[in-house]
Design a protein around this motif. Structure first.
Motif, PDB file in Angstrom:
ATOM      1  N   GLN A  67       5.838   0.205   0.680  1.00 23.26           N
ATOM      2  CA  GLN A  67       5.917  -0.041  -0.782  1.00 23.26           C
ATOM      3  C   GLN A  67       5.992  -1.546  -1.275  1.00 23.26           C
ATOM      4  O   GLN A  67       5.427  -2.266  -1.973  1.00 23.26           O
ATOM      5  CB  GLN A  67       7.114   0.774  -1.184  1.00 23.26           C
ATOM      6  N   ALA A  68       6.947  -2.224  -0.281  1.00 14.52           N
ATOM      7  CA  ALA A  68       7.153  -3.721  -0.375  1.00 14.52           C
ATOM      8  C   ALA A  68       5.680  -4.572  -0.155  1.00 14.52           C
ATOM      9  O   ALA A  68       5.296  -5.369  -1.035  1.00 14.52           O
ATOM     10  CB  ALA A  68       8.136  -4.257   0.705  1.00 14.52           C
TER      11      ALA A  68
ATOM     12  N   ASP B 257       2.956  -3.224  -0.838  1.00 17.46           N
ATOM     13  CA  ASP B 257       1.817  -2.809  -2.002  1.00 17.46           C
ATOM     14  C   ASP B 257       2.439  -3.507  -3.314  1.00 17.46           C
ATOM     15  O   ASP B 257       1.670  -3.734  -4.207  1.00 17.46           O
ATOM     16  CB  ASP B 257       1.902  -1.403  -2.156  1.00 17.46           C
ATOM     17  N   SER B 258       3.791  -3.971  -3.425  1.00 20.71           N
ATOM     18  CA  SER B 258       4.169  -4.487  -4.548  1.00 20.71           C
ATOM     19  C   SER B 258       4.412  -6.052  -4.475  1.00 20.71           C
ATOM     20  O   SER B 258       5.181  -6.510  -5.164  1.00 20.71           O
ATOM     21  CB  SER B 258       5.285  -3.789  -5.110  1.00 20.71           C
ATOM     22  N   ASN B 259       3.664  -6.767  -3.504  1.00 20.33           N
ATOM     23  CA  ASN B 259       3.692  -8.049  -3.275  1.00 20.33           C
ATOM     24  C   ASN B 259       5.077  -8.684  -2.848  1.00 20.33           C
ATOM     25  O   ASN B 259       5.533  -9.817  -3.133  1.00 20.33           O
ATOM     26  CB  ASN B 259       2.931  -8.828  -4.298  1.00 20.33           C
ATOM     27  N   GLN B 260       6.007  -7.868  -2.480  1.00 18.67           N
ATOM     28  CA  GLN B 260       7.247  -8.358  -1.960  1.00 18.67           C
ATOM     29  C   GLN B 260       7.291  -8.899  -0.442  1.00 18.67           C
ATOM     30  O   GLN B 260       8.077  -9.764   0.006  1.00 18.67           O
ATOM     31  CB  GLN B 260       8.346  -7.452  -1.863  1.00 18.67           C
TER      32      GLN B 260
ATOM     33  N   HIS C 202      13.206  -8.960  -1.089  1.00 23.26           N
ATOM     34  CA  HIS C 202      13.672  -7.771  -1.501  1.00 23.26           C
ATOM     35  C   HIS C 202      14.482  -7.814  -2.741  1.00 23.26           C
ATOM     36  O   HIS C 202      15.012  -8.742  -3.052  1.00 23.26           O
ATOM     37  CB  HIS C 202      14.713  -7.022  -0.470  1.00 23.26           C
TER      38      HIS C 202
ATOM     39  N   TRP D 221      10.392 -10.931   3.661  1.00 19.51           N
ATOM     40  CA  TRP D 221      10.557  -9.873   2.610  1.00 19.51           C
ATOM     41  C   TRP D 221      11.570 -10.339   1.381  1.00 19.51           C
ATOM     42  O   TRP D 221      12.595 -10.252   1.687  1.00 19.51           O
ATOM     43  CB  TRP D 221      11.074  -8.469   3.507  1.00 19.51           C
TER      44      TRP D 221
ATOM     45  N   ASP E  90       9.989   1.993   2.485  1.00 14.45           N
ATOM     46  CA  ASP E  90      10.140   0.922   1.838  1.00 14.45           C
ATOM     47  C   ASP E  90       9.350  -0.221   1.914  1.00 14.45           C
ATOM     48  O   ASP E  90       8.827  -0.946   1.142  1.00 14.45           O
ATOM     49  CB  ASP E  90      11.620   0.460   1.956  1.00 14.45           C
TER      50      ASP E  90
END
Ligand code: C2E
Ligand code: MG
Ligand code: MG
Length: 263
Positions: free
Chosen positions: A6-7, A9-12, A39, A37, A3
């Motif tokens: 992935q966070a 990578d997706s700019n979270q 989320h 983060w 997670d």
């Protein structure tokens, strides 16, 4: 783990900035960069909930690189826009794992060079426990300083603090842990606590270390620290950690923007 990757990578993953105020003129002098983060379903997650785990898995190296690069880039913009004297600084937290990462020194020198930061305005915060009992790391700290970074000892006064570290470790800044400001039931800081804090601040200053107090939550805290000779304070009394855009607004509000932009 998945997670968190992935966070990233997706700019979270974002960096918030908490102002650090100079007591002598009550101006914002710099910021501490703090990971958050964002989320999609759980909202804003604080580092306490993911840093320790990422230290175990090693993902902290990637997270830390992200924090360093982003913070240095933001700082270079602020330094160009607000031409203050002394220039604004940013403090980035560094874990033991990152200090041991063989690529870190190159990352640091490249980051300082690329962003043309004013000398010494990128600070690395390291806790005592991260460097204690490891002479290799002490040598590594000296090299990081040689690359243009300033060094801050984070959370001083927690865990196995030892005064000899003042003498032996190459820190420019000491960040006093917020536990020093803990009040008694009657709301006062005990007399002994007062003496201890006064002595630590005096010792640090005699050794040419800059002192930053963490956890400043009230006007009384700020006045008291200033009276003891502490130079900088950070805490909810001045501001919570801010988003990058709120940080810009904060700097503009606390400095004479006309003076900053006329040069
Ligand atoms: P820290 O470096 O000691 O950061 C200060 C913490 O105190 C921050 O918590 C901040 O929000 C909180 N704080 C600020 N003012 C006050 C106050 O007036 N009262 C109280 N009670 N607390 C205050 P945060 O943001 O949750 O960060 C927690 C820790 O996570 C940091 O402690 C740091 O050790 C770690 N951390 C954050 N970002 C990074 C990072 O990029 N890399 C690494 N390795 N660690 C990080
Ligand atoms: Mg810190
Ligand atoms: Mg701290």
């Amino acid at each position: 783990e998945a997670d968190l990757r992935q966070a990233l990578d997706s700019n979270q993953i974002e960096i918030f900035y908490q102002p650090i105020t100079r007591f002598s003129d009550n101006a914002v002098a710099g910021f501490e960069a703090l990971l958050r983060w964002r989320h999609p379903t759980k909202g804003l997650i604080a580092p306490a909930d993911f840093i320790a785990h990422s230290e175990e898995t090693g993902l902290i190296v990637t997270l830390g690189r992200f924090a360093l690069e982003r913070a240095a880039n933001d700082l270079s913009h602020w330094q160009r826009y607000f031409r203050l004297s002394p220039p604004l600084f940013v403090s980035v937290n560094l874990s033991r794992r990152q200090l041991r990462d063989p690529g870190f020194e190159e990352l640091l020198s490249e980051t300082v060079r690329k962003n043309a930061l004013a000398q010494g305005t990128l600070t690395l915060e390291v806790t005592e426990s991260a460097v204690a009992d490891d002479s290799n790391l002490t040598a590594a700290l000296v090299r990081l300083r040689g690359l243009g970074a300033s060094l801050a000892m984070d959370d001083f006064g927690t865990g196995a603090s030892s005064l000899s570290q003042f003498r032996d470790l190459p820190f420019d800044i000491v960040k006093l842990d917020k536990s020093f400001l803990r009040r008694q039931a009657d709301g006062a800081i005990g007399e002994d606590a007062n003496r201890v804090l006064h002595s630590i601040i005096t010792l640090a200053r005699d050794l040419k270390r800059t002192v930053v107090a963490e956890g400043v939550e009230s006007a009384e805290d700020a006045a008291w620290l200033a009276s003891l000779g502490c130079e900088f304070g950070q805490g909810f009394y001045f501001s919570p950690p801010l988003t990058p855009s709120d940080t810009l607004t904060f700097i503009a509000r606390h400095h004479d923007v006309a003076a900053a932009t006329s040069s």
